[in-house]
Motif scaffolding. Sequence first.
Motif, PDB file in Angstrom:
ATOM      1  N   LEU A  95     -22.250 -13.594  47.092  1.00  0.00           N
ATOM      2  CA  LEU A  95     -22.853 -14.927  47.057  1.00  0.00           C
ATOM      3  C   LEU A  95     -23.060 -15.525  48.438  1.00  0.00           C
ATOM      4  O   LEU A  95     -24.129 -16.091  48.729  1.00  0.00           O
ATOM      5  CB  LEU A  95     -21.973 -15.867  46.221  1.00  0.00           C
ATOM      6  CG  LEU A  95     -22.444 -17.321  46.139  1.00  0.00           C
ATOM      7  CD1 LEU A  95     -23.803 -17.408  45.458  1.00  0.00           C
ATOM      8  CD2 LEU A  95     -21.411 -18.179  45.418  1.00  0.00           C
ATOM      9  N   ALA A  97     -33.194 -17.595  47.961  1.00  0.00           N
ATOM     10  CA  ALA A  97     -31.885 -17.567  47.315  1.00  0.00           C
ATOM     11  C   ALA A  97     -31.995 -17.853  45.824  1.00  0.00           C
ATOM     12  O   ALA A  97     -31.275 -17.257  45.021  1.00  0.00           O
ATOM     13  CB  ALA A  97     -30.958 -18.587  47.980  1.00  0.00           C
ATOM     14  N   TYR A 140     -26.276 -12.041  42.108  1.00  0.00           N
ATOM     15  CA  TYR A 140     -24.962 -12.668  41.917  1.00  0.00           C
ATOM     16  C   TYR A 140     -24.618 -12.890  40.449  1.00  0.00           C
ATOM     17  O   TYR A 140     -23.471 -12.676  40.033  1.00  0.00           O
ATOM     18  CB  TYR A 140     -24.907 -13.995  42.673  1.00  0.00           C
ATOM     19  CG  TYR A 140     -23.631 -14.765  42.445  1.00  0.00           C
ATOM     20  CD1 TYR A 140     -22.411 -14.312  42.953  1.00  0.00           C
ATOM     21  CD2 TYR A 140     -23.627 -15.961  41.722  1.00  0.00           C
ATOM     22  CE1 TYR A 140     -21.236 -15.014  42.746  1.00  0.00           C
ATOM     23  CE2 TYR A 140     -22.458 -16.670  41.518  1.00  0.00           C
ATOM     24  CZ  TYR A 140     -21.273 -16.199  42.033  1.00  0.00           C
ATOM     25  OH  TYR A 140     -20.108 -16.886  41.821  1.00  0.00           O
ATOM     26  N   VAL A 167     -26.548 -17.208  50.130  1.00  0.00           N
ATOM     27  CA  VAL A 167     -26.693 -18.650  50.352  1.00  0.00           C
ATOM     28  C   VAL A 167     -26.976 -18.976  51.817  1.00  0.00           C
ATOM     29  O   VAL A 167     -27.810 -19.829  52.122  1.00  0.00           O
ATOM     30  CB  VAL A 167     -25.421 -19.378  49.875  1.00  0.00           C
ATOM     31  CG1 VAL A 167     -25.467 -20.855  50.264  1.00  0.00           C
ATOM     32  CG2 VAL A 167     -25.276 -19.240  48.362  1.00  0.00           C
ATOM     33  N   SER A 185     -31.831 -21.168  37.573  1.00  0.00           N
ATOM     34  CA  SER A 185     -32.598 -21.421  38.800  1.00  0.00           C
ATOM     35  C   SER A 185     -33.828 -22.272  38.521  1.00  0.00           C
ATOM     36  O   SER A 185     -34.207 -23.122  39.326  1.00  0.00           O
ATOM     37  CB  SER A 185     -33.018 -20.094  39.439  1.00  0.00           C
ATOM     38  OG  SER A 185     -31.915 -19.431  40.003  1.00  0.00           O
ATOM     39  N   ALA A 210     -33.805 -21.338  50.871  1.00  0.00           N
ATOM     40  CA  ALA A 210     -33.456 -21.843  49.541  1.00  0.00           C
ATOM     41  C   ALA A 210     -34.309 -21.196  48.457  1.00  0.00           C
ATOM     42  O   ALA A 210     -33.808 -20.818  47.395  1.00  0.00           O
ATOM     43  CB  ALA A 210     -33.610 -23.363  49.503  1.00  0.00           C
ATOM     44  N   VAL A 226     -30.155 -14.940  43.866  1.00  0.00           N
ATOM     45  CA  VAL A 226     -28.868 -15.244  43.237  1.00  0.00           C
ATOM     46  C   VAL A 226     -28.840 -14.847  41.760  1.00  0.00           C
ATOM     47  O   VAL A 226     -27.880 -14.216  41.307  1.00  0.00           O
ATOM     48  CB  VAL A 226     -28.515 -16.735  43.417  1.00  0.00           C
ATOM     49  CG1 VAL A 226     -27.343 -17.135  42.515  1.00  0.00           C
ATOM     50  CG2 VAL A 226     -28.158 -17.024  44.872  1.00  0.00           C
TER      51      VAL A 226
END
Length: 229
Positions: free
Chosen positions: A33, A45, A53, A37, A97, A42, A49
Amino acid sequence: MRSLSQLIVQAGGLVYREMIAVFLFSAVSSAVLMPLVFLFSAGTALLLVPVVYAPLLAGVFYAAHRMVAGERPRLKDVFAGAVRFFIPSAVFGLLCSLFVLILASTWWYYGQKDGMLHWALAIFQTYFVTMFFVSQLYTLPLIVQENEPVFRAVGHSVKLTVTHPGYTIGAFLQLLCVTVLLGLTVVGFAFLFAGMAAVYSNMVARNVLAGREEKAENQGGKTWGGIAG
């Protein structure tokens, strides 16, 4: 159905007894993670993620589920769970997300405009997104405990939230408080958050599901008794 205070004590005791396992589960997930990050933008990610993740987090939930069920905690269960639940957890991560993107774009758009109406719309959207995340408290536990498909788990989680609104909101707030406190320490978040959140969330879901089963059995017993009488 046990109270949230009882679950907090029980989860805290299990985390304390299995601190090394919780530490390892959390460290492995944080090792993935943190670079996502801090090293990517952004937007990137938000795409990485969920795909990278989220499956690993599902693996932590799977390992914690086995630990809560009384089995010996093993680090390899994290990776086994990540592989087993890769698709549903990645889809769920992308859905989360999307709601984060909705919230960010809402404040970016309405925050540049004057007037109470725009602020009201932004606040309403924030409430809507917040309630979505509250209603998804049970999704990952349902995926790993009941092996439910992702969209069925999402719907089932909403149903459990509607059935137990106060209980779910209370559990969510407790989890949020722990997240904020661990986040302030940074190190605590990296080495404790995923494991602690997985243990507690699994316990809450097991408790709610067990409560529904007990209620159904009691209702069935009353019905049978009434017929027999």
